[in-house]
Enzyme design. Structure first.
Site, short mmCIF file in Angstrom:
data_model
loop_
_atom_site.label_atom_id
_atom_site.label_comp_id
_atom_site.label_asym_id
_atom_site.label_seq_id
_atom_site.Cartn_x
_atom_site.Cartn_y
_atom_site.Cartn_z
N ASP A 1 0.82 -1.22 0.00
CA ASP A 1 0.00 0.00 0.00
C ASP A 1 0.85 1.27 0.00
OD1 ASP A 1 0.89 -0.16 2.63
OD2 ASP A 1 -0.89 0.84 3.40
N ASP B 1 2.11 3.38 2.15
CA ASP B 1 3.29 3.52 3.01
C ASP B 1 4.02 2.20 3.23
OD1 ASP B 1 1.12 2.52 4.48
OD2 ASP B 1 1.98 3.22 6.37
N ASP C 1 3.08 -0.91 4.39
CA ASP C 1 2.90 -1.88 5.47
C ASP C 1 1.88 -2.97 5.16
OD1 ASP C 1 0.79 -0.16 5.71
OD2 ASP C 1 1.07 0.29 7.83
ZN ZN Z 1 -0.42 1.39 5.33
#
Ligand code: ZN
Ligand code: G1P
Length: 544
Positions: free
Chosen positions: A278, A280, A282
């Site tokens: 996704d 960022d 994670d």
């Molecule tokens: Zn995320």
């Protein structure tokens, strides 16, 4: 260094949620001192950071670099000894966690709104992680919120902008500001955990994969590790350039939003393995040829195969899943005779268990999987874990999953989301159900009988803290379950999430389509909670 004290006025809407402070980008831009208030309120909530290290980085979305300049000046003025910043202002969430831990930082700011779209008309966010590399504990997030209500001033200083495009060190007064390579520490950690030689051999064969960076943070990480380090052919990573608006996309790795990847993996000539992460970095989605692996199954499969990976060769201390996540991993824990913890939704509950050495792997149904190598969920780590398993077992993703079901049984699982529901109606629905919990046991649905129903509450086995009202559970005698909860991250109205699960031991029934396999439970879940009446919706907005 000239420290400036700037007068400011508090806002009443800076309550950090489970994933930090997330708002429309324009809120951050247009409300005077919105970011500054949050950053100063955070510093005011912490003790003993003078001379210590702060890590700062983000997922590259619109506003990222400007926010980093602001935070760096404020960190210097507040007395941090060192600020570590990812080059170009980039650090994926798991990489930030890795850097905080490796350099024994006091904590760090991560600039991201995770899987939410980016750009001037979309979302921006900031969260603070503590010295274990994980999201700030509730005590701190509550203190931050209290301070944002009272704040009268913040500290900053005059200093030229940091040159984010170049690795190197500069000074702001007594504070050293170091621009670091955002990938190398994380890549080294991955190399310590996984059998890179075995994965290299896999890519030397005709094995092919497709990784979708979704024009967000993981593109550069995936290119460096998969293509440059592990020898996957150039082009393995698609949408690999992080864009400030994520290319206009919605960087949530699921069957709806990872469009390009899904069209490849369910197209005429898919590679063996597909994955996405996704905004960022994670979350993760795992796909085989024409095959989707549910996040709940993925967690169970990683647990069952963990000893094939060098970093977990001695086995797992324990596992944990969020309450609404399917109980597939519970079956594995039982077979391995290791503890299995059931926590409320949100990553922070796993951190305590990891710090206390009680668990090694954990995950959520919402495409999050992780281990104690950092204190965040980790998308690329999950992809490398699968690659390591595929390299050792030398069979297809689908074969691995089917063999798993054969051995442990299959937990059919779905989540129905009703988004943008009127808040009071959603709350009334939950309350109505809560009032009737005691009357549910012993009711029968087909051959299943309700054994108990409750509103989930959790007592942290490490610090004894209690979290109540974490979701309504209806448990059946055969392991089936229905769970209802309201989202804590939605931005408009309320989002009702209904999680439905049925355990099926008989391999002959494993090929049934999921919604069909769950149809009687779905109908019961709708009726008993009177979802249609309360939400005025005839069907869910999103089914996963
Ligand atoms: Zn995320
Ligand atoms: C959602 C997911 C949850 C995850 C959180 C942050 O929260 O369901 O598992 O930890 O996003 O990524 P929710 O909106 O359900 O409160």
């Amino acid at each position: 260094m000239d420290i400036k004290t700037v007068a400011t006025t508090p806002f009443d809407d800076q309550r950090p949620g489970t994933s930090g402070l997330r708002k429309k980008t324009r809120v951050f831009l247009e409300k005077t001192n919105y970011l500054e208030n949050f950053v100063q309120a955070t510093f005011d909530s912490l003790e003993g950071f003078k001379g210590k290290t702060l890590v700062v980085g983000g997922d590259g979305r619109y506003g990222n670099k400007e926010a980093i300049q602001t935070i760096t000046r404020m960190a210097a003025a507040n007395g941090f000894g060192r600020v570590l910043i990812g080059k170009y202002g980039l650090l994926s969430t798991p990489a930030a966690s890795c850097v905080i831990r490796k350099y024994k930082a006091f904590g760090g700011f991560i600039l991201s709104a995770s899987h939410n779209p980016a750009g001037i008309d979309e979302d921006f966010g900031i969260k603070y992680n503590g010295d274990n590399g994980g999201p700030a504990v509730e005590k701190i997030t509550e203190a931050i919120y209290r301070h944002t209500l009272e704040i009268e001033q913040y500290l900053t200083c005059e200093a030229p902008d940091i040159h984010l495009e170049k690795v190197g060190s500069t000074q702001i007064g007594d504070t050293e500001v170091v621009v670091i390579n955002p990938i190398s520490d994380y890549a080294l950690l991955m190399q310590e955990i996984f059998d890179f030689d075995a994965i290299r051999e896999l890519f030397k064969s005709d094995f092919r994969m497709c990784f979708d960076g979704m024009s967000a943070i993981t593109g550069p990480y995936a290119r460096a590790i998969l293509e440059n380090e592990l020898g996957a052919p150039k082009g393995t990573v698609i949408n690999h350039i992080p864009r400030p608006d994520f290319g206009g996309g919605h960087p949530d790795p699921n069957l709806t939003y990872a469009k390009k990847l899904v069209s490849i993996m369910f197209g005429p000539t898919p590679p063996e393995f597909g994955a996405a992460s996704d905004g960022d970095g994670d979350r993760n989605m795992i796909l085989g040829r024409n095959f989707f692996v549910t996040p709940s199954d993925s967690l169970a499969i990683l647990a069952a195969n963990a000893t094939l990976v060098p970093g977990y060769k001695d086995g797992l201390a324990g596992v944990a899943r969020s309450m609404p996540t399917s109980a597939a991993v519970d079956q594995v824990a039982r077979a391995l005779q290791i503890p299995c913890f059931e926590t409320p939704t949100g990553w922070k509950f796993f951190g305590n268990l990891m710090d206390a050495g009680k668990i090694t792997l954990c995950g959520e149904e919402s495409f999050g999987t992780g281990s104690d190598h950092v204190r965040e969920k980790d998308g690329l780590w999950a992809v490398l874990f699968w690659l390591n398993i595929l390299a050792v077992r030398k069979c297809s993703v689908e074969d691995i999953v089917r063999q798993h079901w054969q051995k442990y049984g299959r937990n059919f699982y779905t989540r129905h989301d009703y988004e943008g529901v009127a808040k009071d109606r959603a709350e009334d629905m939950m309350q109505n159900l809560r009032n009737r919990l005691h009357s549910l046991p012993d009711r029968v649905v087909g051959s299943m009988r309700i054994s108990y129903s409750d509103d989930f509450s959790y007592t942290d086995p490490v610090d004894g803290s209690k979290s109540a009202g974490q979701g309504i559970r209806i448990q059946f005698n055969d392991g089936s379950r229905i769970v209802y909860r309201l989202s804590g991250t939605g931005t408009e109205g309320a989002t009702l999430r209904v999680y439905i699960e049925r355990f099926e031991e008989n391999p002959a029934a494993h090929r049934i389509e999921t919604q069909a396999a769950l149809s009687d439970l779905i109908a019961f879940a709708n009726n008993i909670a009177e979802i249609q009446k309360f939400t005025s919706r005839s069907k869910p907005t999103v089914i996963t």
